[in-house]
Design an enzyme around this catalytic site. Sequence first.
Site, short mmCIF file in Angstrom:
data_model
loop_
_atom_site.label_atom_id
_atom_site.label_comp_id
_atom_site.label_asym_id
_atom_site.label_seq_id
_atom_site.Cartn_x
_atom_site.Cartn_y
_atom_site.Cartn_z
CG ASP A 27 62.11 -9.38 45.45
OD1 ASP A 27 63.22 -8.53 45.55
OD2 ASP A 27 61.88 -9.37 44.24
CG HIS A 60 59.04 1.48 46.25
ND1 HIS A 60 58.24 1.00 45.05
CD2 HIS A 60 59.39 3.07 46.39
CE1 HIS A 60 58.23 2.17 44.17
NE2 HIS A 60 58.49 3.86 44.93
CB CYS A 88 56.99 -0.74 66.25
SG CYS A 88 55.26 -0.01 67.26
N GLY A 132 62.13 -4.27 33.78
CA GLY A 132 61.33 -4.81 34.29
C GLY A 132 60.61 -3.86 35.17
N PRO A 160 59.29 -6.46 27.95
CG PRO A 160 58.18 -8.50 28.70
CD PRO A 160 59.07 -7.25 29.84
CB ALA A 161 55.28 -4.34 27.20
CB ALA A 200 64.53 -8.68 33.33
P1 OAD Z 1 54.75 -3.01 37.58
O1 OAD Z 1 53.83 -3.99 37.90
O2 OAD Z 1 53.52 -1.80 37.54
O3 OAD Z 1 55.57 -2.92 35.64
C1 OAD Z 1 55.66 -4.43 35.68
C2 OAD Z 1 56.71 -4.22 34.45
O4 OAD Z 1 56.92 -5.24 34.52
C3 OAD Z 1 55.45 -4.41 33.76
O5 OAD Z 1 55.85 -3.12 32.54
C4 OAD Z 1 55.58 -5.31 32.39
O6 OAD Z 1 55.48 -5.16 31.38
C5 OAD Z 1 58.03 -5.88 33.43
N1 OAD Z 1 57.59 -6.92 33.13
C6 OAD Z 1 56.65 -7.82 32.90
N2 OAD Z 1 57.11 -9.59 32.52
C7 OAD Z 1 58.50 -8.90 32.30
C8 OAD Z 1 59.99 -10.15 32.45
N3 OAD Z 1 60.45 -11.40 32.39
N4 OAD Z 1 60.74 -9.10 32.84
C9 OAD Z 1 61.11 -7.66 32.53
N5 OAD Z 1 59.90 -7.29 32.03
C10 OAD Z 1 58.79 -8.30 32.47
O7 OAD Z 1 55.35 -3.40 38.88
P2 OAD Z 1 56.73 -1.88 39.00
O8 OAD Z 1 57.05 -0.74 38.24
O9 OAD Z 1 57.76 -2.07 39.46
O10 OAD Z 1 55.13 0.29 45.09
O11 OAD Z 1 55.92 -1.32 39.79
C11 OAD Z 1 56.00 0.81 40.38
C12 OAD Z 1 55.46 0.62 42.28
O12 OAD Z 1 54.51 0.14 42.09
C13 OAD Z 1 56.04 -0.48 43.63
O13 OAD Z 1 57.05 -0.67 43.59
C14 OAD Z 1 54.57 -0.55 43.93
C15 OAD Z 1 53.67 -0.87 43.22
O14 OAD Z 1 52.47 -0.11 43.57
C16 OAD Z 1 54.93 0.49 46.15
O15 OAD Z 1 54.74 -0.22 46.13
C17 OAD Z 1 55.12 1.89 46.37
#
Ligand code: OAD
Length: 252
Positions: A104, A119, A127, A195, A222-223, A239
């Site tokens: 985003d 990413h 294309c 996050g 949070p976790a 966050a």
């Molecule tokens: P995830 O969905 O794997 O992890 C999101 C994390 O954010 C989790 O550890 C939650 O506990 C945490 N979380 C949730 N709400 C939150 C808040 N309000 N404040 C802080 N943390 C919070 O997402 P990513 O780690 O970004 O890749 O995933 C990595 C990649 O996997 C993405 O970029 C995407 C996906 O497949 C591609 O598209 C290549």
Amino acid sequence: MTFAPALLDALRNARHVVVFTGAGVSAESGIPTFRDALTGLWARFEPSRLATAEAFRADPSLVWGWYQWRRSLVHRAQPNPAHRAIAALAGKVPRLTLVTQNVDDLHERAGSPSVIHLHGQLERPRCFTCQREPEAPLPVPDEPDAGRHVTPPACAHCGGPLRPGVVWFGESLPMNAMDRAFEAAENCDLLISVGTSGVVYPAAEIPQVAWRAGATVLHINPAPGPLHGERDFALASAAGVALPALVEAAFS
Ligand code: OAD
């Protein structure tokens, strides 16, 4: 919130801060994460049908429609206090590098320039055949349905289908972004990881690289996962709560 004095000192004294963000930083803007139980995208959708080159070849309009739905969610969303606190922090430390796994543009809209997108970006389609990017931005859809088929526009140069400008499973990360992110991780004093579940490599290595190079590492989640000893901190918090409070505590 209270913060460890050693953490506040690390932030106040840092010459180079890296902020490394994942989907959780945009969660409070209403953008779904990937791996949160029930609400995560990968709990509701099958990655192999939507986020691979094979899936796009098999059903381009299903994949394009799903990413148009995600574009429309992002377009309707606003940056939250976490995005804004990161932009504000950049004005308070000598150097800040922002590395995100998110596709985003909420960091940019909160006022962070030069974001390193590991990413890719939803707003940078290209294309599928010749890799060229369209000259003008594509209109933002108002797509309420994640499952609707939408035919991808044709490339103006070769007529091939446009694909989302994101990194799919099985694809390499953009080399330039990767080099800059790892270089920053090796040369920072403090890395703030916000996050992210830290399971997708090579991005997940970035906090580890910083820690091994001697930086202090803070996880905001949070976790949060387990800590690795000294110089490793965690704030078990959203966050949008923790980041503004941390910046306020360190600099006011
Ligand atoms: P995830 O969905 O794997 O992890 C999101 C994390 O954010 C989790 O550890 C939650 O506990 C945490 N979380 C949730 N709400 C939150 C808040 N309000 N404040 C802080 N943390 C919070 O997402 P990513 O780690 O970004 O890749 O995933 C990595 C990649 O996997 C993405 O970029 C995407 C996906 O497949 C591609 O598209 C290549």
